[in-house]
Design an enzyme around this catalytic site. Sequence first.
Site, PDB file in Angstrom:
ATOM      1  N   GLY A   1       0.779  -1.237   0.000  1.00  0.00           N
ATOM      2  CA  GLY A   1       0.000   0.000   0.000  1.00  0.00           C
ATOM      3  C   GLY A   1       0.808   1.283   0.000  1.00  0.00           C
ATOM      4  O   GLY A   1       0.322   2.331   0.434  1.00  0.00           O
ATOM      5  N   SER A   2       2.016   1.249  -0.553  1.00  0.00           N
ATOM      6  CA  SER A   2       2.787   2.497  -0.542  1.00  0.00           C
ATOM      7  C   SER A   2       2.233   3.508  -1.553  1.00  0.00           C
ATOM      8  O   SER A   2       2.230   4.717  -1.289  1.00  0.00           O
ATOM      9  CB  SER A   2       4.276   2.232  -0.785  1.00  0.00           C
ATOM     10  OG  SER A   2       4.522   1.832  -2.106  1.00  0.00           O
ATOM     11  N   ASN A   3       1.762   3.045  -2.699  1.00  0.00           N
ATOM     12  CA  ASN A   3       1.118   3.977  -3.638  1.00  0.00           C
ATOM     13  C   ASN A   3      -0.188   4.521  -3.059  1.00  0.00           C
ATOM     14  O   ASN A   3      -0.502   5.703  -3.212  1.00  0.00           O
ATOM     15  CB  ASN A   3       0.867   3.291  -4.981  1.00  0.00           C
ATOM     16  CG  ASN A   3       2.113   3.283  -5.843  1.00  0.00           C
ATOM     17  OD1 ASN A   3       2.515   4.326  -6.355  1.00  0.00           O
ATOM     18  ND2 ASN A   3       2.735   2.118  -5.981  1.00  0.00           N
TER      19      ASN A   3
ATOM     20  N   ARG B   1      -5.464  -8.863  -8.570  1.00  0.00           N
ATOM     21  CA  ARG B   1      -6.493  -9.754  -9.106  1.00  0.00           C
ATOM     22  C   ARG B   1      -6.812  -9.319 -10.526  1.00  0.00           C
ATOM     23  O   ARG B   1      -6.911  -8.112 -10.806  1.00  0.00           O
ATOM     24  CB  ARG B   1      -7.790  -9.669  -8.289  1.00  0.00           C
ATOM     25  CG  ARG B   1      -7.654 -10.004  -6.832  1.00  0.00           C
ATOM     26  CD  ARG B   1      -7.614 -11.481  -6.566  1.00  0.00           C
ATOM     27  NE  ARG B   1      -8.831 -12.167  -6.953  1.00  0.00           N
ATOM     28  CZ  ARG B   1      -8.922 -13.507  -6.989  1.00  0.00           C
ATOM     29  NH1 ARG B   1      -7.865 -14.249  -6.694  1.00  0.00           N
ATOM     30  NH2 ARG B   1     -10.045 -14.096  -7.328  1.00  0.00           N
TER      31      ARG B   1
ATOM     32  N   LEU C   1      -9.269  -8.498 -13.348  1.00  0.00           N
ATOM     33  CA  LEU C   1     -10.637  -8.000 -13.253  1.00  0.00           C
ATOM     34  C   LEU C   1     -11.519  -8.620 -14.334  1.00  0.00           C
ATOM     35  O   LEU C   1     -11.060  -8.931 -15.433  1.00  0.00           O
ATOM     36  CB  LEU C   1     -10.657  -6.476 -13.406  1.00  0.00           C
ATOM     37  CG  LEU C   1      -9.927  -5.681 -12.333  1.00  0.00           C
ATOM     38  CD1 LEU C   1     -10.113  -4.185 -12.572  1.00  0.00           C
ATOM     39  CD2 LEU C   1     -10.416  -6.043 -10.941  1.00  0.00           C
TER      40      LEU C   1
ATOM     41  N   HIS D   1       1.465   0.847 -13.135  1.00  0.00           N
ATOM     42  CA  HIS D   1       2.232  -0.338 -13.523  1.00  0.00           C
ATOM     43  C   HIS D   1       3.719   0.026 -13.508  1.00  0.00           C
ATOM     44  O   HIS D   1       4.108   1.081 -14.021  1.00  0.00           O
ATOM     45  CB  HIS D   1       1.807  -0.789 -14.919  1.00  0.00           C
ATOM     46  CG  HIS D   1       2.550  -2.003 -15.390  1.00  0.00           C
ATOM     47  ND1 HIS D   1       2.250  -3.268 -14.934  1.00  0.00           N
ATOM     48  CD2 HIS D   1       3.601  -2.135 -16.229  1.00  0.00           C
ATOM     49  CE1 HIS D   1       3.085  -4.125 -15.490  1.00  0.00           C
ATOM     50  NE2 HIS D   1       3.915  -3.471 -16.278  1.00  0.00           N
TER      51      HIS D   1
ATOM     52  N   VAL E   1      -5.087  -6.705 -19.978  1.00  0.00           N
ATOM     53  CA  VAL E   1      -4.232  -6.362 -18.835  1.00  0.00           C
ATOM     54  C   VAL E   1      -3.073  -5.461 -19.268  1.00  0.00           C
ATOM     55  O   VAL E   1      -2.366  -5.761 -20.235  1.00  0.00           O
ATOM     56  CB  VAL E   1      -3.681  -7.656 -18.197  1.00  0.00           C
ATOM     57  CG1 VAL E   1      -2.711  -7.333 -17.064  1.00  0.00           C
ATOM     58  CG2 VAL E   1      -4.822  -8.507 -17.679  1.00  0.00           C
TER      59      VAL E   1
ATOM     60  N   VAL F   1       9.972   5.440  -6.151  1.00  0.00           N
ATOM     61  CA  VAL F   1      10.015   6.867  -5.805  1.00  0.00           C
ATOM     62  C   VAL F   1       9.198   7.658  -6.834  1.00  0.00           C
ATOM     63  O   VAL F   1       8.416   8.555  -6.492  1.00  0.00           O
ATOM     64  CB  VAL F   1      11.475   7.371  -5.762  1.00  0.00           C
ATOM     65  CG1 VAL F   1      11.518   8.893  -5.632  1.00  0.00           C
ATOM     66  CG2 VAL F   1      12.242   6.702  -4.626  1.00  0.00           C
TER      67      VAL F   1
ATOM     68  N   GLU G   1       6.834   6.366  -8.825  1.00  0.00           N
ATOM     69  CA  GLU G   1       5.418   5.970  -8.734  1.00  0.00           C
ATOM     70  C   GLU G   1       4.686   6.876  -7.755  1.00  0.00           C
ATOM     71  O   GLU G   1       3.564   7.323  -8.003  1.00  0.00           O
ATOM     72  CB  GLU G   1       5.300   4.512  -8.280  1.00  0.00           C
ATOM     73  CG  GLU G   1       5.785   3.505  -9.308  1.00  0.00           C
ATOM     74  CD  GLU G   1       5.524   2.071  -8.869  1.00  0.00           C
ATOM     75  OE1 GLU G   1       4.480   1.795  -8.260  1.00  0.00           O
ATOM     76  OE2 GLU G   1       6.398   1.211  -9.131  1.00  0.00           O
TER      77      GLU G   1
HETATM   78  C1  GRF Z   1       3.820  -1.124  -7.353  1.00  0.00           C
HETATM   79  O1  GRF Z   1       5.104  -1.304  -7.875  1.00  0.00           O
HETATM   80  C2  GRF Z   1       2.832  -0.935  -8.459  1.00  0.00           C
HETATM   81  O2  GRF Z   1       3.359  -0.284  -9.575  1.00  0.00           O
HETATM   82  C3  GRF Z   1       2.473  -2.346  -8.832  1.00  0.00           C
HETATM   83  O3  GRF Z   1       2.473  -3.062  -7.609  1.00  0.00           O
HETATM   84  C4  GRF Z   1       3.300  -2.389  -6.672  1.00  0.00           C
HETATM   85  C5  GRF Z   1       2.452  -2.089  -5.497  1.00  0.00           C
HETATM   86  O4  GRF Z   1       3.194  -1.533  -4.427  1.00  0.00           O
HETATM   87  N1  GRF Z   1       1.213  -2.386  -9.515  1.00  0.00           N
HETATM   88  P1  GRF Z   1       2.430  -0.809  -3.242  1.00  0.00           P
HETATM   89  O5  GRF Z   1       1.450  -1.816  -2.655  1.00  0.00           O
HETATM   90  O6  GRF Z   1       1.751   0.399  -3.792  1.00  0.00           O
HETATM   91  O7  GRF Z   1       3.501  -0.455  -2.246  1.00  0.00           O
END
Ligand code: GRF
Length: 212
Positions: free
Chosen positions: A13-15, A93, A95, A111, A146, A174, A176
């Site tokens: 969940g960092s994004n 998952r 979709l 992505h 996808v 970083v 992202e």
């Molecule tokens: C990220 O690298 C995102 O681009 C990919 O999965 C990863 C998820 O990381 N789809 P986080 O859970 O957001 O830390």
Amino acid sequence: MKRRTAILISGRGSNMAALIAAARDPAYPAEVVLVVSNRPDAPGLALARDAGVAATAIDHRPFKGDRAAHEAAIQTALRDAGVEIVCLAGYLRLLTPLLVDAWQGRMLNIHPSLLPAFPGLDTHARALAAGVKLHGCTVHLVTQAVDEGPILAQAAVPVLPGDTAAMLAERVLVQEHRLYPVALQNMAEGREGLPASREAALLNPGPRPADA
Ligand code: GRF
């Protein structure tokens, strides 16, 4: 009025955290009203709750492979929360048309590659194996194919000598965390066709310090 946004996660969940942090700015045009994970043990759920965001697990396992039924449960949660935009952020998952069609043009994904290069998994190792000198990340609209939806924003990083997949992943991550909030902002403001920012491109190799 801020656009009501949900984030779908499966793990770290960092994004998601980057989107929640951006949305705290009163001037940001989206608010995160719900986080949904298909995995009850996703660390991102606690992160979201700590940030004061409603977070719920809708475990796919009790649905025993009935993907549409699982998505129908997610769709009910999204509708109940009055969601207008959905961001996939590490949602692992595939979709079905149930969610893809319901959110056409209003569902984003991030992505970790410069699409259309390296769709799918293990993008960083595959980028290293291919010998590319630029790598990065892409925010795109979700379609049934996808990692093939229309590209909204990209950020590039250099691939450096001696990089491992983990080092490259860290450098991309970083970007992202910078890119996704900008892409969501553009979408929430109805400007999804515009580039994310003028700085979001790098050249590799860049000029050596002596030439710069
Ligand atoms: C990220 O690298 C995102 O681009 C990919 O999965 C990863 C998820 O990381 N789809 P986080 O859970 O957001 O830390």
